[in-house]
Every structure is written in structure tokens, then in C-alpha cells.
Scaffold this active site. Structure first.
Site, PDB file in Angstrom:
ATOM      1  N   SER A  10       0.836  -1.204   0.000  1.00 17.96           N
ATOM      2  CA  SER A  10       0.000   0.000   0.000  1.00 17.96           C
ATOM      3  C   SER A  10       0.868   1.251   0.000  1.00 17.96           C
ATOM      4  CB  SER A  10      -0.915   0.013   1.222  1.00 17.96           C
ATOM      5  OG  SER A  10      -1.414   1.321   1.393  1.00 17.96           O
ATOM      6  N   HIS A  35      -0.734  -1.183  -4.402  1.00 21.01           N
ATOM      7  CA  HIS A  35      -2.079  -0.858  -3.933  1.00 21.01           C
ATOM      8  C   HIS A  35      -2.185   0.656  -3.749  1.00 21.01           C
ATOM      9  CE1 HIS A  35      -5.786  -1.938  -1.671  1.00 21.01           C
ATOM     10  NE2 HIS A  35      -5.451  -0.972  -0.832  1.00 21.01           N
ATOM     11  N   ASP A  37      -4.314   3.710  -2.504  1.00 21.69           N
ATOM     12  CA  ASP A  37      -5.430   4.063  -1.622  1.00 21.69           C
ATOM     13  C   ASP A  37      -5.918   5.470  -1.906  1.00 21.69           C
ATOM     14  OD1 ASP A  37      -5.906   1.808   0.184  1.00 21.69           O
ATOM     15  OD2 ASP A  37      -3.824   2.115   0.789  1.00 21.69           O
ATOM     16  N   MET A  39      -8.530   8.332  -1.137  1.00 22.24           N
ATOM     17  CA  MET A  39      -9.440   8.734  -0.054  1.00 22.24           C
ATOM     18  C   MET A  39      -9.950  10.150  -0.299  1.00 22.24           C
ATOM     19  SD  MET A  39      -7.422   7.324   3.265  1.00 22.24           S
ATOM     20  CE  MET A  39      -6.657   5.694   3.293  1.00 22.24           C
ATOM     21  N   HIS A  68      -7.799   1.132  -4.877  1.00 23.33           N
ATOM     22  CA  HIS A  68      -8.807   0.992  -3.823  1.00 23.33           C
ATOM     23  C   HIS A  68      -9.469   2.350  -3.597  1.00 23.33           C
ATOM     24  CE1 HIS A  68      -9.463  -0.045   0.746  1.00 23.33           C
ATOM     25  NE2 HIS A  68     -10.599   0.090   0.094  1.00 23.33           N
ATOM     26  N   MET A  70     -11.694   4.671  -1.782  1.00 18.69           N
ATOM     27  CA  MET A  70     -12.446   4.951  -0.545  1.00 18.69           C
ATOM     28  C   MET A  70     -13.084   6.319  -0.715  1.00 18.69           C
ATOM     29  SD  MET A  70      -9.639   3.373   2.019  1.00 18.69           S
ATOM     30  CE  MET A  70      -8.385   3.439   0.747  1.00 18.69           C
ATOM     31  N   MET A 139     -11.896  -5.758   4.216  1.00 14.18           N
ATOM     32  CA  MET A 139     -11.170  -4.786   5.049  1.00 14.18           C
ATOM     33  C   MET A 139     -11.038  -5.370   6.459  1.00 14.18           C
ATOM     34  SD  MET A 139     -10.206  -2.130   3.351  1.00 14.18           S
ATOM     35  CE  MET A 139      -9.469  -1.391   4.806  1.00 14.18           C
ATOM     36  N   ASP A 177      -6.924  -6.335   3.575  1.00 16.02           N
ATOM     37  CA  ASP A 177      -6.270  -5.019   3.685  1.00 16.02           C
ATOM     38  C   ASP A 177      -6.455  -4.472   5.096  1.00 16.02           C
ATOM     39  OD1 ASP A 177      -5.208  -2.506   3.213  1.00 16.02           O
ATOM     40  OD2 ASP A 177      -6.822  -1.850   1.873  1.00 16.02           O
TER      41      ASP A 177
END
Ligand code: DX5
Ligand code: ZN
Length: 224
Positions: A10, A35, A37, A39, A68, A70, A139, A177
Site C-alpha cells: 500500500s 495498492h 489508496d 481517499m 482501492h 475509498m 477490510m 487489507d
């Protein structure tokens, strides 16, 4: 020797001032996935990066971009993330009222569709979608931050999801994750996960090639 699972580091725990170099270092160390992330400060309390940064990194890296999202109502941005170079796009079941439509759109755009479930979200949220998914992300912390501890009941959830997938004769990947370490890697694989995300337990322990081998060794030690 065949790798015992896919490790997807990540980037959240990497040095944000040297992202391109970090990706190079991952490739040199033998990693194939990264990965990402994303957000939005709404679905989760934190804000990270979006399509423009991913697009620049795409020009510099051949790694598989495991993205990913979010973010609230991810359907608003799927084409942008695909254009930026996302190979897999994972949306949260809790973030959209039209999960099937979002997954169909990801596939139509030519990316691999995946759904993430927060720790307390039941598996039934993805049950009917499984045939059209490449991966389900379980998660194992509440999303938003790196460095949190693995929530123990998630181990049962992975086991139940693997059984659900097998019962339907599918081969859907299970990604985990949050709070993943070499210590819990054997149990996660035994429960049925095959793609592990690691942020702090990976980037906090350079050199990356050696850290990757530590994860693999932990997996192999248990399976022999
Ligand atoms: C959490 C993110 C994770 C995070 C994992 O919201 O989705 O990918 O970076 O970090 P660790 O491995 O430190 O728990
Ligand atoms: Zn993540």
C-alpha cells in the site's frame, strides 16, 4: 519457485515526496502489484491522491495498479481512474446505492472489477455479485489510515467468503487489507485469502526485496 500469494504494497505508507522512485524500488525488488489508496475525506476521514497523480505514475511504472477507492459515489469517477491507468478498480459496497451498475461499468471500461467490504459489512452485500467480480476486498481495519491493528473476527469472514465462493464453483480472488504482517500471513492464506495488502509492515522495513522474501518465507514455513 512460484510465489505463494500476491503481495500488494500500500503506497499510503510510502514516501509521498518520492512516489515515482518508490514504484521503481518496488519493481526492482520483484513486486508486481501496488495498492493505491484513494481517499476523499468524506467516505473516510483522510484525503490522499486522485487520477492526476495516478496518471503521472502510470507513465513511469509497469506495476499492476490495484486501485482501492475509498470515496463516496465512486461511479462519478470510474472513467477518470481507468483513463489514469488503473488496472483493477475496487469500490466500497457502502459507498454506492448502485453497486452492480458500478461493477458493470468498471468491466466495460476494461478494468478488473472488485468490491471492498468494511469490517462490519456482511458478506451478503456481495453474494449475488460474485460471478461478475474479479476480487472481493475484505477490510480488516476500518479504512482511512495505515498502521492499525487487524480486527480478529475478519479471519472468520475470510473463511466464510472462501466457502461461499467455492460453493458457487468460482475462483474469485480474496484480498485482505489492514494490519497484515508476516506473522498473520499464514493464517490469512489458510483462511482463503490470496492477495495481501501491506502498508506499514512492508514500507517500514526496507530493503523491499528482503521484506517481500520475509512475507513469502512466513507463508512457506507454514505450508510445509
Ligand atoms: C486503510 C488502507 C490500507 C492501508 C493499510 O484504509 O485501505 O490499504 O494502507 O495499511 P496497514 O498495512 O499499515 O494496515
Ligand atoms: Zn487499501
Amino acid at each position: 519457485m512460484k510465489e505463494p500469494f500476491i503481495l500488494s504494497p500500500s503506497l499510503l505508507s510510502a514516501d509521498f515526496g518520492r512516489l515515482a522512485e518508490e514504484l521503481d524500488a518496488l519493481e526492482d525488488a520483484g513486486l508486481t502489484w501496488v495498492h493505491l489508496d484513494v481517499m476523499d475525506g468524506l467516505f473516510v476521514p483522510n484525503i490522499t491522491f486522485g487520477p492526476p497523480i495516478i496518471k503521472r505514475l502510470r507513465q513511469k511504472s509497469r506495476l499492476f495498479f490495484d486501485t482501492h477507492l475509498m470515496i463516496e459515489r465512486p461511479e462519478r469517477y470510474l472513467a477518470e481512474f481507468r483513463d489514469a491507468g488503473a488496472d483493477l478498480i475496487c469500490v466500497h459496497a457502502e459507498a454506492t446505492a448502485h453497486l452492480e451498475r458500478a461493477c458493470a461499468e468498471i468491466a466495460r471500461l476494461g478494468a478488473r472489477p472488485a468490491v471492498a467490504l468494511n469490517p462490519a459489512t456482511p458478506l451478503s452485500a456481495v453474494e449475488y455479485l460474485l460471478p461478475q467480480l474479479d476480487m472481493v476486498l475484505v477490510m480488516s481495519v476500518n479504512p482511512g489510515f495505515g498502521g492499525q491493528s487487524f480486527i480478529p473476527f475478519c479471519m472468520d469472514k475470510i473463511r466464510d467468503l472462501r466457502a461461499m465462493i467455492r460453493k458457487r464453483g468460482l475462483v474469485t480472488h480474496i484480498q485482505v487489507d489492514g494490519g497484515v504482517t508476516p506473522d498473520n500471513t499464514p493464517a490469512l492464506l489458510a483462511a482463503g485469502a490470496d492477495i495481501l495488502v501491506s502498508g506499514s509492515a512492508f514500507f517500514g522495513h526496507p530493503p523491499y526485496g528482503e521484506r517481500l522474501r520475509t512475507f513469502y518465507a512466513a507463508a512457506r514455513a507454514e505450508s510445509t
